[in-house]
Design an enzyme around this catalytic site. Structure first.
Site, short mmCIF file in Angstrom:
data_model
loop_
_atom_site.label_atom_id
_atom_site.label_comp_id
_atom_site.label_asym_id
_atom_site.label_seq_id
_atom_site.Cartn_x
_atom_site.Cartn_y
_atom_site.Cartn_z
N GLY A 1 0.88 -1.30 0.05
CA GLY A 1 0.08 -0.02 0.09
C GLY A 1 0.72 1.31 0.17
N TYR B 1 -8.51 -16.92 5.39
CA TYR B 1 -7.95 -15.93 4.61
C TYR B 1 -8.23 -16.34 3.01
CZ TYR B 1 -4.32 -13.00 2.23
OH TYR B 1 -3.73 -12.03 1.48
#
Length: 283
Positions: free
Chosen positions: A18, A166
């Protein structure tokens, strides 16, 4: 490439992929807004990005993606301060080693990796549509291929497994992407998902600690740098080559096949409706 006058929102950008995504977009002159879990971490990241890029248009908003009310506030804050959005990059994610519950009572992986981007995207759709051509970029994982959607135990309350939980959240994100692309047909807004690869993020390094030593060695030797891991996110956010491509799954800046389950339109419709009911009950 000059991104002057373009506005980008990158979630989960105080570290890893990110941060590199936000930095790359900022370096190209974009008006970049990134999210942080705390003002302190946001300020530290902001100083680093501005120092590296010289772009003073960069800013951040604080959000807790484990709280849907916080996600709603993020959307309100962004829409109040920006009159356009050229690309939303849903990058924030977690991979919990034990079952944890969000503020709204959802399993944490499901809440952060799927419910939060689902809600944020839908709240920002009016702005994305008015800014068209615009883009939605959802960061998934190759592990989605091991995922199944368990409607009987979506919150992993009866059985929690690190990888299965996940994988389910990342499969759900791709199903959402494909359904969203169909819903947005003709609006000028595209939606694509991606696998960044095995990247040397803190989350990856934490998870491989529990692997077999031989497998761990292989991962450490082949893992990509965070800068390389961010390349596909940046590519999908700005490249003219993919301006009109939508509903696809990318790896290394190329369209790749996702799992057969991720292409199940009936499943995508079912989880979309299921999710809307979940989000509605918590707001």
């Amino acid at each position: 490439m000059n991104l002057k006058d373009k506005v980008y929102l990158v979630t989960g950008a105080t570290s890893g992929i990110g941060k590199e995504t936000a930095t790359a977009l900022s370096a190209m002159g974009g008006n970049v807004v990134f999210t942080a879990r705390s003002a302190k971490k946001g300020e530290e990241t902001l100083k680093e990005i501005v120092s590296r890029t010289g772009n003073n248009q960069t800013s951040f908003l604080v959000v807790d993606f484990s709280s849907l009310s916080s996600v709603r506030q993020l959307a309100c804050d962004f829409a109040r301060t920006h009159n356009r959005l050229d690309a939303l990059i849903n990058n924030a994610g977690v991979m919990e080693h034990e079952r944890k519950v969000s503020r709204d009572g959802f399993e944490m992986d499901f809440a952060v990796n799927y419910l939060a981007p689902f809600l944020l995207t839908k709240l920002l759709l009016p702005l994305l549509k008015s800014s068209a051509p615009s883009r939605i970029v959802n960061v998934s994982s190759s592990l989605h291929g091991q995922g199944k959607i368990n409607f009987e135990d979506m919150q992993s309350g009866h059985s929690f497994d690190l990888y299965k939980t996940y994988a389910q959240s990342k499969l759900a994100l791709i199903l959402f992407t494909k359904k969203l692309a169909h819903e947005l047909s003709g609006t000028g807004v595209t939606a694509n998902a991606l696998n960044p690869g095995v990247v040397t993020t803190k989350m990856t390094l934490k998870n491989i600690e529990h692997m077999n030593p031989i497998i761990r060695f292989f991962y450490q030797k082949t893992a990509l740098s965070v800068k390389r891991g961010a390349e596909t996110s940046v590519y999908l956010a700005v490249s003219p080559e993919v301006e009109k491509i939508t509903g696809e799954y990318f790896e290394d800046k190329k369209i790749k096949k996702s799992s057969s389950l991720s292409k199940d339109n009936a499943l995508a419709e079912k989880i979309w409706n299921f999710t809307e009911k979940l989000v509605g009950r918590t707001l």
